[in-house]
Structures are given as structure tokens and as C-alpha cells.
Design a protein around this motif. Structure first.
Motif, short mmCIF file in Angstrom:
data_model
loop_
_atom_site.label_atom_id
_atom_site.label_comp_id
_atom_site.label_asym_id
_atom_site.label_seq_id
_atom_site.Cartn_x
_atom_site.Cartn_y
_atom_site.Cartn_z
N ALA A 278 0.88 -1.68 -0.31
CA ALA A 278 0.15 0.26 0.27
C ALA A 278 1.10 1.35 -0.03
O ALA A 278 1.78 1.26 0.71
CB ALA A 278 -0.42 -0.06 0.78
N GLN A 279 0.29 2.62 -0.10
CA GLN A 279 0.84 4.24 -0.32
C GLN A 279 -0.32 4.32 0.51
O GLN A 279 -0.95 4.65 0.38
CB GLN A 279 0.70 4.39 -1.93
N VAL A 280 0.30 4.71 1.92
CA VAL A 280 0.00 5.11 2.79
C VAL A 280 -0.57 6.52 2.93
O VAL A 280 -1.34 7.63 3.00
CB VAL A 280 -0.06 4.74 4.39
N GLY B 60 -8.92 -5.66 8.80
CA GLY B 60 -9.19 -4.67 7.04
C GLY B 60 -8.77 -3.21 7.56
O GLY B 60 -9.18 -2.15 7.34
N ARG B 61 -7.53 -3.46 8.68
CA ARG B 61 -6.77 -2.61 8.91
C ARG B 61 -5.65 -1.98 8.67
O ARG B 61 -4.58 -2.67 8.59
CB ARG B 61 -6.84 -1.72 10.63
N MET B 62 -5.10 -1.45 7.97
CA MET B 62 -3.82 -1.02 7.27
C MET B 62 -3.18 0.39 8.28
O MET B 62 -3.32 1.27 8.56
CB MET B 62 -4.14 -0.13 5.90
N THR B 63 -1.95 -0.38 8.77
CA THR B 63 -0.81 0.41 9.45
C THR B 63 -0.11 1.67 8.87
O THR B 63 0.64 1.20 7.40
CB THR B 63 0.20 -0.64 9.72
N VAL B 64 -0.54 2.88 9.85
CA VAL B 64 0.00 3.75 8.70
C VAL B 64 1.59 4.23 9.32
O VAL B 64 2.34 4.85 8.74
CB VAL B 64 -0.97 5.65 8.41
N ASP B 65 1.58 3.93 10.94
CA ASP B 65 2.74 4.73 12.32
C ASP B 65 2.67 3.32 12.68
O ASP B 65 2.02 2.46 13.12
CB ASP B 65 2.08 5.79 12.28
N VAL B 66 3.82 3.24 13.46
CA VAL B 66 3.89 2.20 14.25
C VAL B 66 5.61 3.10 14.99
O VAL B 66 6.49 3.17 14.88
CB VAL B 66 4.57 0.88 12.99
N SER B 67 5.20 2.48 17.07
CA SER B 67 6.08 2.71 17.15
C SER B 67 6.26 1.48 18.81
O SER B 67 5.28 0.61 18.53
CB SER B 67 6.24 3.57 18.65
N VAL B 68 7.56 1.02 18.19
CA VAL B 68 8.24 -0.27 19.63
C VAL B 68 8.80 0.52 20.47
O VAL B 68 9.85 1.08 20.06
CB VAL B 68 8.94 -0.76 18.55
N GLU C 101 -8.92 0.40 2.54
CA GLU C 101 -9.81 0.86 1.30
C GLU C 101 -9.41 2.45 1.46
O GLU C 101 -10.07 3.25 0.81
CB GLU C 101 -11.77 1.52 1.88
N ALA C 102 -8.74 3.26 3.11
CA ALA C 102 -8.44 4.61 2.46
C ALA C 102 -7.19 4.98 2.47
O ALA C 102 -6.66 6.34 2.16
CB ALA C 102 -8.37 5.46 4.29
N VAL C 103 -6.43 4.07 1.68
CA VAL C 103 -4.91 3.75 1.32
C VAL C 103 -5.33 3.12 -0.08
O VAL C 103 -6.00 2.22 -0.60
CB VAL C 103 -4.12 2.88 1.76
N GLU C 104 -4.35 3.73 -1.28
CA GLU C 104 -4.04 3.56 -2.34
C GLU C 104 -3.21 1.60 -2.42
O GLU C 104 -2.68 1.59 -1.74
CB GLU C 104 -2.94 3.67 -3.40
N ARG C 105 -4.11 0.75 -2.95
CA ARG C 105 -3.07 -0.81 -2.53
C ARG C 105 -2.62 -1.18 -3.65
O ARG C 105 -3.31 -0.49 -5.06
CB ARG C 105 -4.48 -2.00 -2.33
N VAL C 106 -1.23 -1.24 -3.68
CA VAL C 106 -0.24 -2.12 -4.90
C VAL C 106 0.63 -2.61 -5.15
O VAL C 106 0.23 -3.72 -6.02
CB VAL C 106 0.22 -0.69 -4.25
N ALA C 107 -0.19 -4.07 -4.38
CA ALA C 107 -0.22 -5.10 -4.56
C ALA C 107 -0.74 -5.99 -3.39
O ALA C 107 -1.03 -5.09 -2.21
CB ALA C 107 1.18 -5.71 -4.37
N THR C 108 -1.71 -7.41 -3.67
CA THR C 108 -2.25 -7.77 -2.18
C THR C 108 -0.96 -8.59 -1.44
O THR C 108 -0.06 -8.61 -1.38
CB THR C 108 -2.54 -9.36 -2.43
#
Length: 141
Positions: free
Chosen positions: A39-41, A78-86, A107-114
């Protein structure tokens, strides 16, 4: 050297590499590389945050557990990670890390691959070499 990541998509798999000065930063870079494979977030603003604690018997096991959770969020929730902290936990809980995934609906990001439907990894390496943390793994698509 700082921190960074890259992913090389191939026909049936992707090779993910990340590097950073610290273990937690390298984990975060690896997550970002995985997400960018599918995805392109862009400037997506997170509307939810998942917080979980993981324990790995080894650094490699911890890396795989974090990536498995990212894929689970994509596929099951159905959730795409757009930021992460560890963050490593306190001395009394040494070996545990607290992971925060800031997410948006896929659905809020552009999918570029499966995205991988499940985490199948090969050749996992994750550790500190010459003062720099490095991660490398191959994921089946």
C-alpha cells in the motif's frame, strides 16, 4: 547511518530489509517496509490505534510476531498500519516489547499489491552487527 528500509518484490515473494541504530527502531522500519509492499499510505491520518505486548524467545521470533500482527490487522480486521512505534518494556519485563499500530481502514489507502494472507517467512535474520541493528527476511506472497 540512521535508519531505513527497503523491500524488493519478486514474482512469488518479497525480500524485506531494514536497519537502525536500535532494536525497536529496526522493528518499526521492518513494519514500514512490509506495509509499503502492499500500500501507499501517503498522508493517511490514523483513526485507530492497536496496542499489544509481545514476547519473543529470540530477536528473530519477536520480529516475526510483530509482522504477523500487522498482517493479521490487514487481513482479519481490514486495518492498514500507517504508523508504528515499538518500545521495550521496563527492566522487570525485559524481553517484552509494547507495539502501537496506528491504522486506517484498508479502503483509505491505495493498494499496490496483495498483502500476504499469512506470514510465511524464510531466512530471517535480525540482530546487531557492528553497532547497527539489521533485519532481513523473505515473505511468501
Amino acid at each position: 547511518m540512521g535508519r531505513g528500509h527497503r523491500a524488493v518484490l519478486r514474482t512469488a515473494d518479497v525480500v524485506v530489509e531494514a536497519w537502525a541504530d536500535g532494536r525497536e527502531e529496526c522493528l518499526a522500519e521492518t513494519v514500514q517496509a512490509l506495509v509499503e509492499c502492499c500500500a501507499q499510505v501517503g498522508d493517511a491520518v490514523p483513526d485507530a490505534c492497536m496496542l499489544f505486548v509481545l514476547v519473543g524467545e529470540s530477536d528473530e521470533a519477536l520480529l516475526v510476531a510483530v509482522l504477523d500482527e500487522v498482517i493479521h490487522q490487514m487481513e482479519a480486521n481490514g486495518r492498514m498500519t500507517v504508523d508504528v512505534s515499538v518500545d521495550e518494556r521496563t527492566v522487570t519485563t525485559r524481553g517484552q516489547v509494547e507495539v502501537r499500530l496506528a491504522t486506517v481502514p484498508v479502503e483509505a489507502v491505495e493498494r499496490v499489491a496483495t498483502a500476504p494472507a499469512a506470514l510465511t517467512v524464510h531466512g530471517v535474520s535480525f540482530g546487531c552487527v557492528d553497532g547497527m541493528w539489521r533485519a532481513r527476511l523473505q515473505l511468501d506472497l
